[in-house]
Design a protein around this motif. Sequence first.
Motif, PDB file in Angstrom:
ATOM      1  N   ASP A 736       0.847  -1.190   0.000  1.00 41.85           N
ATOM      2  CA  ASP A 736       0.000   0.000   0.000  1.00 41.85           C
ATOM      3  C   ASP A 736       0.886   1.244   0.000  1.00 41.85           C
ATOM      4  N   GLY A 737       0.490   2.262  -0.763  1.00 44.32           N
ATOM      5  CA  GLY A 737       1.263   3.484  -0.732  1.00 44.32           C
ATOM      6  C   GLY A 737       0.994   4.370  -1.921  1.00 44.32           C
ATOM      7  N   VAL A 738       1.760   5.467  -1.986  1.00 42.45           N
ATOM      8  CA  VAL A 738       1.648   6.428  -3.073  1.00 42.45           C
ATOM      9  C   VAL A 738       2.884   6.299  -3.953  1.00 42.45           C
ATOM     10  N   CYS A 739       2.664   6.042  -5.225  1.00 43.92           N
ATOM     11  CA  CYS A 739       3.753   5.943  -6.198  1.00 43.92           C
ATOM     12  C   CYS A 739       3.940   7.320  -6.832  1.00 43.92           C
ATOM     13  N   ARG A 740       5.126   7.896  -6.673  1.00 46.89           N
ATOM     14  CA  ARG A 740       5.402   9.267  -7.109  1.00 46.89           C
ATOM     15  C   ARG A 740       6.308   9.264  -8.342  1.00 46.89           C
ATOM     16  N   THR A 747       8.101  12.118 -20.659  1.00 46.36           N
ATOM     17  CA  THR A 747       6.914  11.610 -19.950  1.00 46.36           C
ATOM     18  C   THR A 747       5.819  12.652 -19.763  1.00 46.36           C
ATOM     19  N   ARG A 748       6.139  13.934 -19.931  1.00 51.75           N
ATOM     20  CA  ARG A 748       5.184  14.998 -19.595  1.00 51.75           C
ATOM     21  C   ARG A 748       3.870  14.860 -20.361  1.00 51.75           C
ATOM     22  N   ARG A 749       3.952  14.557 -21.662  1.00 56.30           N
ATOM     23  CA  ARG A 749       2.725  14.513 -22.466  1.00 56.30           C
ATOM     24  C   ARG A 749       1.765  13.442 -21.955  1.00 56.30           C
ATOM     25  N   LEU A 750       2.283  12.253 -21.635  1.00 54.49           N
ATOM     26  CA  LEU A 750       1.407  11.199 -21.117  1.00 54.49           C
ATOM     27  C   LEU A 750       0.769  11.617 -19.800  1.00 54.49           C
ATOM     28  N   PHE A 751       1.569  12.132 -18.879  1.00 54.01           N
ATOM     29  CA  PHE A 751       1.031  12.509 -17.572  1.00 54.01           C
ATOM     30  C   PHE A 751      -0.018  13.610 -17.697  1.00 54.01           C
ATOM     31  N   GLU A 752       0.246  14.601 -18.530  1.00 54.60           N
ATOM     32  CA  GLU A 752      -0.698  15.699 -18.667  1.00 54.60           C
ATOM     33  C   GLU A 752      -1.997  15.247 -19.346  1.00 54.60           C
ATOM     34  N   GLU A 753      -1.890  14.356 -20.328  1.00 50.57           N
ATOM     35  CA  GLU A 753      -3.089  13.823 -20.983  1.00 50.57           C
ATOM     36  C   GLU A 753      -3.954  13.073 -19.984  1.00 50.57           C
ATOM     37  N   ILE A 754      -3.335  12.256 -19.164  1.00 51.95           N
ATOM     38  CA  ILE A 754      -4.100  11.492 -18.165  1.00 51.95           C
ATOM     39  C   ILE A 754      -4.686  12.435 -17.125  1.00 51.95           C
ATOM     40  N   LEU A 755      -3.905  13.427 -16.721  1.00 52.81           N
ATOM     41  CA  LEU A 755      -4.354  14.355 -15.690  1.00 52.81           C
ATOM     42  C   LEU A 755      -5.537  15.192 -16.161  1.00 52.81           C
ATOM     43  N   SER A 756      -5.649  15.415 -17.456  1.00 57.39           N
ATOM     44  CA  SER A 756      -6.721  16.272 -17.988  1.00 57.39           C
ATOM     45  C   SER A 756      -8.099  15.603 -17.961  1.00 57.39           C
ATOM     46  N   LYS A 757      -8.128  14.296 -17.774  1.00 60.34           N
ATOM     47  CA  LYS A 757      -9.409  13.598 -17.742  1.00 60.34           C
ATOM     48  C   LYS A 757     -10.119  13.842 -16.423  1.00 60.34           C
ATOM     49  N   GLU A 758     -11.455  13.850 -16.485  1.00 62.40           N
ATOM     50  CA  GLU A 758     -12.232  14.102 -15.273  1.00 62.40           C
ATOM     51  C   GLU A 758     -12.055  12.995 -14.240  1.00 62.40           C
ATOM     52  N   ASP A 759     -11.925  11.764 -14.722  1.00 65.30           N
ATOM     53  CA  ASP A 759     -11.758  10.634 -13.807  1.00 65.30           C
ATOM     54  C   ASP A 759     -10.282  10.253 -13.672  1.00 65.30           C
ATOM     55  N   ALA A 760      -9.437  11.270 -13.662  1.00 60.58           N
ATOM     56  CA  ALA A 760      -7.996  11.033 -13.678  1.00 60.58           C
ATOM     57  C   ALA A 760      -7.562  10.176 -12.488  1.00 60.58           C
ATOM     58  N   LEU A 762      -4.402  10.007 -11.777  1.00 64.67           N
ATOM     59  CA  LEU A 762      -3.250  10.732 -11.253  1.00 64.67           C
ATOM     60  C   LEU A 762      -3.663  11.950 -10.444  1.00 64.67           C
ATOM     61  N   GLU A 763      -2.791  12.327  -9.518  1.00 59.65           N
ATOM     62  CA  GLU A 763      -2.886  13.621  -8.855  1.00 59.65           C
ATOM     63  C   GLU A 763      -1.537  14.304  -8.990  1.00 59.65           C
ATOM     64  N   ARG A 764      -1.552  15.624  -9.012  1.00 59.92           N
ATOM     65  CA  ARG A 764      -0.288  16.354  -9.069  1.00 59.92           C
ATOM     66  C   ARG A 764      -0.086  17.047  -7.724  1.00 59.92           C
ATOM     67  N   LYS A 765       1.040  16.716  -7.076  1.00 59.82           N
ATOM     68  CA  LYS A 765       1.346  17.286  -5.769  1.00 59.82           C
ATOM     69  C   LYS A 765       2.807  17.699  -5.736  1.00 59.82           C
ATOM     70  N   GLU A 766       3.045  18.965  -5.456  1.00 58.97           N
ATOM     71  CA  GLU A 766       4.394  19.496  -5.303  1.00 58.97           C
ATOM     72  C   GLU A 766       5.285  19.141  -6.489  1.00 58.97           C
ATOM     73  N   GLY A 767       4.705  19.257  -7.689  1.00 57.98           N
ATOM     74  CA  GLY A 767       5.464  19.023  -8.903  1.00 57.98           C
ATOM     75  C   GLY A 767       5.635  17.566  -9.280  1.00 57.98           C
ATOM     76  N   LEU A 768       5.032  16.653  -8.524  1.00 52.25           N
ATOM     77  CA  LEU A 768       5.122  15.223  -8.809  1.00 52.25           C
ATOM     78  C   LEU A 768       3.754  14.696  -9.216  1.00 52.25           C
ATOM     79  N   TYR A 769       3.755  13.625  -9.986  1.00 54.07           N
ATOM     80  CA  TYR A 769       2.516  12.958 -10.389  1.00 54.07           C
ATOM     81  C   TYR A 769       2.355  11.717  -9.517  1.00 54.07           C
ATOM     82  N   CYS A 770       1.230  11.599  -8.851  1.00 53.71           N
ATOM     83  CA  CYS A 770       1.080  10.601  -7.796  1.00 53.71           C
ATOM     84  C   CYS A 770      -0.063   9.635  -8.091  1.00 53.71           C
ATOM     85  N   LEU A 771       0.176   8.368  -7.811  1.00 53.47           N
ATOM     86  CA  LEU A 771      -0.829   7.314  -7.889  1.00 53.47           C
ATOM     87  C   LEU A 771      -0.973   6.698  -6.509  1.00 53.47           C
TER      88      LEU A 771
END
Length: 784
Positions: A736-740, A747-760, A762-771
Amino acid sequence: MESRIWQKEYREDWMRAYPVGNGRIGGMVYGDPYEEQIELNEESLWSGKPLKEKNHATPEALAAIRSLLFARRYREAEDLCTRTFLADPPTVRFYESFGVLSVSLTPPGEVRKYQKELLLDRGQVRVSFCAPEARIERCVFVSEDWDVLVCRTQIRQGTFSGRVRLDRAKDAGTESMERGLLCMSGQVCFETDSRYGEGGAGMRFLGMALTDTDGDMVRGKDEWTFSGATRVDVYLSLVTDYDAQTYALRQDEDLKARAQAAVSRALEAGYERIEREHVSRQKERWERVTLDLHGEDRSTRTTEERLDAWKGGDRSDTGLLELYYAFGRYLLYASSGACARLPANLQGIWCHGFRPPWGSDYHTNINLQMNYWPAESGNMAETMRPFLHFAKKMSEFGKETARTLFGARGWTMNHTTDVFGRTGVHDSVGCGFFPMAGPWLCLNLWEHYAYSGDEAVLLRIFPVLVGSCRFVLDYLTEGPGGYLVTAPSNSPENTFLYTDAEGKKQSSMFTYGATIDYEIIRALFERFLYAGRLLGKEEELCGQIRQALARLTPLRVSERYGTLCEWSEDFEEAEPGHRHVSHLFALYPADQITQDRPVFFEAARRTLDRRLAHGGGATGWSRAWIVHFCARLADGEGAFLHLGELLAHSTADNLFDLHPPFQIDGNFGAVSALQEMLLQSHRGNPGERILECLPALPKALPEGEVRGLRARGGWEVDLQWKEGRLVCLTVRAGRDGVCRFACNGRTRRLFEEILSKEDALLERKEGLYCLCMTRGESCTLRMP
């Protein structure tokens, strides 16, 4: 991922033979059509025996040595240290060949359509050729389930005749026994030598070969002959009286009964069952991690032809990189697999003859540690088992060394050892005085925990870490500048220049405060503090460590070159292109130099540039280390260049690494380096590592995919990329945990595309993309 290394002509050359092994038993298959020879090894067969090292170390001698070092009287300090601290005897003995299994066929005839292949996904060497009016095939492998080497020779038309022998050139004799058995037994004998100590008789050993055929057999004095056969199977067991639990010899063990029981069980199981179980085990490992670089299929060309083309400048054969990567993984399992009781040595478990280079011993000033760099990130954690046991045993033997040499608590060892647990100062004090070997071993142990995140693992290794930290605390002393320093010290095997009191230019390896020492100590201490907090243990020791860290000598940048200083002073190097680049330990395998510390990051880059400009990386393992440095510097082009140079200039026809001569750490280092180019997880604190995908992807690898890599924190990762950009990412959670994830241009394009979805997801915290994930969960992010 390519899985076949092959040749189409036979030449008698150990460096063209193919290795098989189960961690304990190893074989080098030459592939002679009619006179097959398999050189045999067993992991524990060494010359020598347990002994108590002698020295003349005293607290007064240590204090005098330190005073001389602080006064820059390095030659005098080295002379005094040689007289007092160098072990007697000063050098460890050698790993030895076990002997040769021969399967001969008669009468020999013309050979056509010859082929020898190592099938990595099956863990087998196969030899096939056409003889007059027949096709003959041979298959060799070493079973982990049955702990025997198996060799089957069969003919597709007609019958054949021949003989089976088991021989050793020294210290052994062979006799035939009933029911197809051959027994070769002996005892390693060694001479008195001032370097190696008193001579005598040491380890007992025994090989038992059982021949089974559908033809007729005739017993000879020291061989079995067969005739009218369509198949001949040989089951081979190799044993010694070495006890890996005590690192001593068991003179009362019945070796013959043990070996005969093993081959008898194998015969009862039968070839088909043993092969089926062996291949099933190999397939599981093969499929656990796969690498596909989407290159042109060139598998119809022999491996030697492809390697020659690479050496000639054609670096477009990405399939050869896949093969080289797969071969390194295969070697780690074959030399450190389920049957291994000892870690892989300088040559894994394979050596030729009785005096291999550097004794095929354990060098612990990088080489043994490098052997296991790919284990965790490459999803081969089970291969760490013999290394973990080795470290535990060294922590026991090393208590005496810490006490008698340094008056210290805890444990330590120096730059070489053997299977009998010697931990003193060997060879010379210039290169052999390296008490940071023990702390460095501990960092490999830490990685075993870090990649799993399993506290049970941390609890098992914790006592070893405690002992190492106690030693370091006691060994540190105040230096001339008021900082805590290590004294004596050396930067492994490298030499600096200085001017003595008479104004003469001198050189020395022997000093105080080599930079690598502080980098190792800082890595050990920081990890131990995290472990202490997590487990709620050793609060007093943690307090002492915090105080020591505050006074530890910091990293320094050379005023002359803008490089990282390698020693306590900004000395000039005697050999600017030296194979060891020890002061970049903080860049890799440690994590103290990252892009978050730009001054040292740039100094590290300049350090590497200077080494390379003067011819650095001339040995296989050194070149592999350089690929790691480039990967950590986010220099994909440099990483690919030096990976290519490793293949071109430090690789034999059978893909063994060349120091030269053969030394296996370069093979393992190459595997780890390629993994580091594709996935990193060293940034952040020990409990919250940050993953970075494709951090050093070169232009030469514009598309591909890798499945099954592991990252620190308990994550398993699959990556797919096209046009140099990540298009699919899969993460499987081991806890169990948060994968940062850190973001980069790939990698930016993939992360931003996923983040733009309503049911994303991913979360963005302190410049990191978190699962946020739970154990056993799998999550895939894919470009729309």
